[in-house]
Scaffold this active site. Structure first.
Site, short mmCIF file in Angstrom:
data_model
loop_
_atom_site.label_atom_id
_atom_site.label_comp_id
_atom_site.label_asym_id
_atom_site.label_seq_id
_atom_site.Cartn_x
_atom_site.Cartn_y
_atom_site.Cartn_z
N CYS A 57 0.78 -1.24 0.00
CA CYS A 57 0.00 0.00 0.00
C CYS A 57 0.82 1.29 0.00
O CYS A 57 0.71 2.11 -0.91
CB CYS A 57 -0.95 -0.01 1.18
SG CYS A 57 -2.23 -1.29 1.10
N HIS B 97 -2.47 6.75 4.33
CA HIS B 97 -1.47 5.69 4.54
C HIS B 97 -0.07 6.08 4.08
O HIS B 97 0.68 5.27 3.55
CB HIS B 97 -1.91 4.39 3.85
CG HIS B 97 -1.32 3.16 4.51
ND1 HIS B 97 -1.37 1.90 3.93
CD2 HIS B 97 -0.66 3.01 5.68
CE1 HIS B 97 -0.79 1.02 4.71
NE2 HIS B 97 -0.35 1.67 5.80
#
Length: 479
Positions: free
Chosen positions: A87, A147
């Site tokens: 990610c 993130h």
């Protein structure tokens, strides 16, 4: 040209917000965009969605009518790659146009009390897509999953986003907006923690995205719509769960499929809002998944699919990094076209700048504009070669590399997470060479037959390492 770092503008953004979604669904008066104005930009990123988990990419059972329509109206890219197989590095590559090593985000990060993740966050000296576009007159927003921060000082409002709504870390429950053990709440509006308990996060994303679009502001907009679906926990609409179970799908495939169709509906709602407001054809729409589907135990050992491609999230086999990708903009992306040229997510930033008529002067980029590829099926790929790396000790216990040049692809210390994840069973031979034209599924290595190709691709990797070392950017193999 220098690109100044952007401080929070929460008060200004909040003052321009309109009423709730129920009120703003109808088109609002807007300043018409003429041929000379800059296009709006919408970048849609999904999370842990496999290559074959879109109808037009070969899904056998998941319905994605809105993404399928986007492909019919735009250009579908069939050899498109994420910047990384996980990610945070993938997001860094997308937003900076740089490889994760050059962007300084080599592994997943997050803001966790008691842990210092500052060494793997997107540092403020990095220039983001939002900062570049803001410098050229755009209003900017992040809606969804960030993130990219290890500390609060590097969250979206400090990275070029005037408006931000969503969660900072990698995963949340879509109703309580909490994650982790012990559970921590993770929902923020312009850096301020807010509570919307019980409200479905994908619906909140659409609501906030439409609020931002409808803000009375004559500037073109850049909206980064970063979904957290179909990342676990699988929390799709109940009617989709029932539908897929009625078709005979079992866990985890039923819940994964339901979550994927649910995300497709939210993307459809956002695109419909643009269409109703007469803005869709004046908006560059980019879609991609951040990497392959997950086969982690917490994800039920995998509900997604890479189709014919090998492996899933984390490795550098095709199933980990080859992703569905579409771009829609009638002025430069002919509807219904398919392009087979090799491209990478780092290419979106220079492509968007090129299409918007914005110079890339002063930017250090690893990506290249895809404008020629979009217009010509015979145009050459802009990359003579490309290098990926994932240096990890905890998840796959390997310093893994991939190098692509033409149809040749070399993997060094490859791992495979095609099935239930097990560190002990995933490590393969040190060297794996494949010609993707002859063996797109990467079934067998031909390194013993082509030592010259192996040497050439290793030399490309070693030159990349040398460049990183000279700039103090090389991270030694994890011990």
């Amino acid at each position: 040209m220098g690109y100044a770092l952007t401080a929070k503008r929460a008060a200004h953004a909040a003052a321009r917000l309109l009423a709730a979604l129920a009120i703003v669904c109808a088109p609002l008066p807007a300043v018409a965009q003429d041929e000379a104005s800059k296009p709006n930009v919408l970048v849609i990123l999904t999370d842990d969605q496999g290559y074959a988990d879109v109808g037009v990419y070969g899904s056998r059972h998941i319905e994605t009518p809105h993404l399928d329509r986007l492909a019919r109206e735009g250009v579908m890219l069939t050899q498109f790659y994420a910047g990384a197989p996980l990610c945070s590095p993938s997001r860094a590559a997308l937003l900076t146009g740089r490889t994760p090593e050059w962007a300084g985000v080599n592994n997943n990060t997050g803001i966790v009390a008691g842990l210092d993740r500052s060494n793997r966050q997107l540092k403020l000296e990095q220039v983001t897509m939002a900062e570049v576009l803001m410098e050229h007159g755009y209003r900017t927003a992040l809606v969804g999953k960030w993130h990219l921060s290890g500390t609060p000082e590097t969250t979206p409002n400090f990275q070029g986003f005037e408006f931000s709504f969503g969660h900072y870390n990698g995963v949340i429950d879509n109703y309580s907006h909490t994650a982790g053990r012990p559970y921590r709440h993770d929902l923020y509006l312009n850096g301020r923690e807010i509570f919307r308990n019980g409200e479905y996060f994908p619906d909140l994303m659409v609501e906030e995205a439409i609020r931002f679009i409808d803000t009375q502001d004559e500037r073109p907009f850049f909206l980064y719509f970063a979904m957290n679906a179909p990342h676990w926990p699988y929390q799709g609409d109940s009617d989709w769960v029932e539908e897929y179970r009625s078709r005979g799908l079992e866990f985890p495939h039923d819940e994964y499929a339901a979550f994927t169709s649910s995300l497709d509906e939210r993307i459809g709602a956002l695109l419909t809002a643009l269409r109703q407001r007469g803005l869709l054809d004046d908006t560059i729409v980019v879609f991609q998944s951040d990497h392959g589907h997950s086969t982690e135990p917490v994800a039920g050992n995998g509900g997604g699919s890479a189709g014919i491609y090998r492996s899933a999230k984390f490795p550098l086999f095709e199933g980990g990094i080859r992703v569905p990708a579409i771009i829609r903009w009638p002025k430069a992306a002919p509807g219904g076209a398919v392009r087979d040229q090799f491209a990478v997510s780092v290419d979106w930033l220079p492509t968007i700048l090129d299409l918007a008529g914005i110079p890339a002067d002063g930017l250090e980029l690893d990506g290249r504009s895809l404008r020629a590829v979009l217009g010509d099926p015979d145009a050459a790929t802009p990359h003579e070669s490309y290098v990926w790396r994932w240096n990890d000790l905890v998840i796959v216990a390997a310093d893994t590399w991939a190098v692509r040049r033409g149809d040749w692809k070399l993997l060094v210390n490859p791992v495979d997470t095609s099935f239930e994840y097990s560190r002990e069973s995933t490590t393969l031979t040190d060297i794996f060479l494949v010609n993707l034209r002859d063996d797109p599924a990467e079934t067998a290595s031909v390194h013993a037959d082509h030592p010259d190709i192996v040497a050439e691709l290793l030399a490309i990797r070693d030159a990349y390492i040398a460049d990183l070392q000279s700039a103090g950017k090389f991270e030694p193999p994890a011990q």
